[in-house]
Design a protein around this motif. Structure first.
Motif, PDB file in Angstrom:
ATOM      1  N   PRO A  94       0.818  -1.219   0.000  1.00  0.00           N
ATOM      2  CA  PRO A  94       0.000   0.000   0.000  1.00  0.00           C
ATOM      3  C   PRO A  94       0.852   1.270   0.000  1.00  0.00           C
ATOM      4  N   ARG A  95       1.921   1.304   0.782  1.00  0.00           N
ATOM      5  CA  ARG A  95       2.786   2.480   0.821  1.00  0.00           C
ATOM      6  C   ARG A  95       3.496   2.678  -0.509  1.00  0.00           C
ATOM      7  N   ARG A  96       3.943   1.594  -1.130  1.00  0.00           N
ATOM      8  CA  ARG A  96       4.609   1.703  -2.428  1.00  0.00           C
ATOM      9  C   ARG A  96       3.643   2.242  -3.481  1.00  0.00           C
ATOM     10  N   GLU A  97       2.416   1.724  -3.475  1.00  0.00           N
ATOM     11  CA  GLU A  97       1.418   2.197  -4.422  1.00  0.00           C
ATOM     12  C   GLU A  97       1.085   3.664  -4.177  1.00  0.00           C
ATOM     13  N   GLN A  98       1.040   4.050  -2.925  1.00  0.00           N
ATOM     14  CA  GLN A  98       0.775   5.443  -2.583  1.00  0.00           C
ATOM     15  C   GLN A  98       1.866   6.352  -3.149  1.00  0.00           C
ATOM     16  N   LEU A  99       3.109   5.936  -2.997  1.00  0.00           N
ATOM     17  CA  LEU A  99       4.232   6.715  -3.525  1.00  0.00           C
ATOM     18  C   LEU A  99       4.168   6.824  -5.047  1.00  0.00           C
ATOM     19  N   LEU A 100       3.809   5.740  -5.711  1.00  0.00           N
ATOM     20  CA  LEU A 100       3.703   5.758  -7.169  1.00  0.00           C
ATOM     21  C   LEU A 100       2.603   6.721  -7.622  1.00  0.00           C
ATOM     22  N   GLY A 101       1.476   6.701  -6.915  1.00  0.00           N
ATOM     23  CA  GLY A 101       0.375   7.583  -7.280  1.00  0.00           C
ATOM     24  C   GLY A 101       0.708   9.053  -7.071  1.00  0.00           C
ATOM     25  N   VAL A 102       1.308   9.363  -5.937  1.00  0.00           N
ATOM     26  CA  VAL A 102       1.698  10.743  -5.639  1.00  0.00           C
ATOM     27  C   VAL A 102       2.749  11.227  -6.636  1.00  0.00           C
ATOM     28  N   ALA A 103       3.748  10.410  -6.884  1.00  0.00           N
ATOM     29  CA  ALA A 103       4.821  10.792  -7.804  1.00  0.00           C
ATOM     30  C   ALA A 103       4.286  11.003  -9.219  1.00  0.00           C
ATOM     31  N   ALA A 104       3.349  10.166  -9.650  1.00  0.00           N
ATOM     32  CA  ALA A 104       2.777  10.305 -10.990  1.00  0.00           C
ATOM     33  C   ALA A 104       2.123  11.674 -11.161  1.00  0.00           C
ATOM     34  N   GLU A 105       1.354  12.090 -10.177  1.00  0.00           N
ATOM     35  CA  GLU A 105       0.696  13.403 -10.235  1.00  0.00           C
ATOM     36  C   GLU A 105       1.732  14.529 -10.300  1.00  0.00           C
ATOM     37  N   LEU A 106       2.739  14.439  -9.459  1.00  0.00           N
ATOM     38  CA  LEU A 106       3.748  15.494  -9.414  1.00  0.00           C
ATOM     39  C   LEU A 106       4.577  15.538 -10.690  1.00  0.00           C
ATOM     40  N   PHE A 107       4.978  14.379 -11.210  1.00  0.00           N
ATOM     41  CA  PHE A 107       5.782  14.352 -12.433  1.00  0.00           C
ATOM     42  C   PHE A 107       4.985  14.852 -13.637  1.00  0.00           C
ATOM     43  N   LEU A 108       3.680  14.606 -13.644  1.00  0.00           N
ATOM     44  CA  LEU A 108       2.849  15.063 -14.759  1.00  0.00           C
ATOM     45  C   LEU A 108       2.658  16.575 -14.725  1.00  0.00           C
ATOM     46  N   HIS A 109       2.332  17.111 -13.571  1.00  0.00           N
ATOM     47  CA  HIS A 109       1.953  18.522 -13.486  1.00  0.00           C
ATOM     48  C   HIS A 109       3.126  19.457 -13.205  1.00  0.00           C
ATOM     49  N   ASN A 110       4.202  18.951 -12.596  1.00  0.00           N
ATOM     50  CA  ASN A 110       5.327  19.812 -12.257  1.00  0.00           C
ATOM     51  C   ASN A 110       6.589  19.517 -13.057  1.00  0.00           C
ATOM     52  N   GLY A 111       6.735  18.274 -13.495  1.00  0.00           N
ATOM     53  CA  GLY A 111       7.945  17.906 -14.229  1.00  0.00           C
ATOM     54  C   GLY A 111       9.032  17.413 -13.301  1.00  0.00           C
ATOM     55  N   TYR A 112       9.848  16.523 -13.815  1.00  0.00           N
ATOM     56  CA  TYR A 112      10.877  15.852 -13.019  1.00  0.00           C
ATOM     57  C   TYR A 112      11.828  16.841 -12.340  1.00  0.00           C
ATOM     58  N   ASP A 113      12.278  17.844 -13.085  1.00  0.00           N
ATOM     59  CA  ASP A 113      13.293  18.756 -12.551  1.00  0.00           C
ATOM     60  C   ASP A 113      12.757  19.620 -11.413  1.00  0.00           C
ATOM     61  N   SER A 114      11.454  19.839 -11.383  1.00  0.00           N
ATOM     62  CA  SER A 114      10.860  20.677 -10.334  1.00  0.00           C
ATOM     63  C   SER A 114      10.420  19.875  -9.120  1.00  0.00           C
ATOM     64  N   VAL A 115      10.339  18.571  -9.264  1.00  0.00           N
ATOM     65  CA  VAL A 115       9.878  17.721  -8.167  1.00  0.00           C
ATOM     66  C   VAL A 115      11.067  17.279  -7.325  1.00  0.00           C
ATOM     67  N   THR A 116      10.913  17.360  -6.025  1.00  0.00           N
ATOM     68  CA  THR A 116      11.965  16.903  -5.119  1.00  0.00           C
ATOM     69  C   THR A 116      11.457  15.716  -4.305  1.00  0.00           C
ATOM     70  N   VAL A 117      12.399  14.969  -3.751  1.00  0.00           N
ATOM     71  CA  VAL A 117      12.022  13.863  -2.869  1.00  0.00           C
ATOM     72  C   VAL A 117      11.215  14.381  -1.689  1.00  0.00           C
ATOM     73  N   GLU A 118      11.577  15.567  -1.208  1.00  0.00           N
ATOM     74  CA  GLU A 118      10.861  16.170  -0.083  1.00  0.00           C
ATOM     75  C   GLU A 118       9.404  16.455  -0.444  1.00  0.00           C
ATOM     76  N   MET A 119       9.159  16.917  -1.681  1.00  0.00           N
ATOM     77  CA  MET A 119       7.790  17.173  -2.131  1.00  0.00           C
ATOM     78  C   MET A 119       6.985  15.880  -2.160  1.00  0.00           C
ATOM     79  N   ILE A 120       7.587  14.830  -2.707  1.00  0.00           N
ATOM     80  CA  ILE A 120       6.897  13.539  -2.797  1.00  0.00           C
ATOM     81  C   ILE A 120       6.558  13.029  -1.408  1.00  0.00           C
ATOM     82  N   CYS A 121       7.532  13.081  -0.513  1.00  0.00           N
ATOM     83  CA  CYS A 121       7.311  12.579   0.845  1.00  0.00           C
ATOM     84  C   CYS A 121       6.247  13.381   1.572  1.00  0.00           C
TER      85      CYS A 121
END
Length: 205
Positions: free
Chosen positions: A16-43
């Motif tokens: 469940p935690r892994r799936e949660q991370l994948l879902g959150v990261a997908a949203e951030l990578f789509l709307h913000n882009g890889y270079d703007s996303v940080t590990v801190e933002m995902i967490c």
């Protein structure tokens, strides 16, 4: 003689935690882009600590690759199974269109995430993802071919990829519409675009 020392406990994954991370990261990578996303933002968005993220992924790049590969694998496996089990190409196409639309509505579309962040992929991973995308498209193209005898294969290929772009846009253009309306509208548009043979009188000169 057995030692009294207890054996170390096996580390149990936390799906469940892994799936949660994948879902959150997908949203951030789509709307913000890889270079703007940080590990801190995902967490922060996932409500976990940095060490918890690293239990599942080596870092931000590994998380991006996992996001894209998981989504593409799901689409391709479903399309392949549909084509292999459904003899009627029209029914197979309708089934794949429906699944693609619902996938986009349930999670950020993997192809868009990849195209927006392709520069962040190592070359070997980029090639692998591209192959998977092409294989997924081929399932659609092979299904459309018998339905469009009026078109050449290159024309069908162009049309199919154009429909992909249209369906993937649901992720950002679905404001103010309910689930059933989106599915009905986009399913009809996709099927018409892929299968409707123009009347001879309506063909361009």
């Amino acid at each position: 003689m057995m030692s009294d020392k207890a054996a170390p406990k096996a580390v149990v994954a936390d799906p469940p935690r892994r799936e949660q991370l994948l879902g959150v990261a997908a949203e951030l990578f789509l709307h913000n882009g890889y270079d703007s996303v940080t590990v801190e933002m995902i967490c922060a968005k996932a409500g976990i600590s940095g060490p918890a993220l690293y239990r599942h992924f080596q870092g931000k790049q590994a998380l991006l690759i996992a996001v894209v590969e998981r989504g593409l694998r799901s689409l391709h496996e479903f399309a392949r199974a549909t084509v292999e089990s459904e003899l009627d190409p029209a029914t197979a196409l309708e089934t794949m269109v429906d699944f693609h639309i619902k996938s986009v509505m349930n999670a950020p579309p993997t192809p868009l995430i990849f195209l927006k962040n392709e520069h962040a992929f190592p070359e070997s991973d980029r090639r692998r993802v591209r192959r998977e995308m092409n294989l997924y498209a081929e399932e659609w193209i092979s299904t459309v071919v018998p339905l469009r005898p009026d078109l050449s294969e290159p024309e069908i290929r162009l049309l199919t990829h154009s429909v992909f772009s249209m369906l993937n846009a649901i992720a950002t253009l679905n404001k103010g519409l309910d689930h059933d309306s989106i599915v009905a509208t986009m399913s009809h548009a996709a099927i018409q675009a892929l299968t409707a043979i123009p009347h001879p009188d309506n063909k361009a000169p």
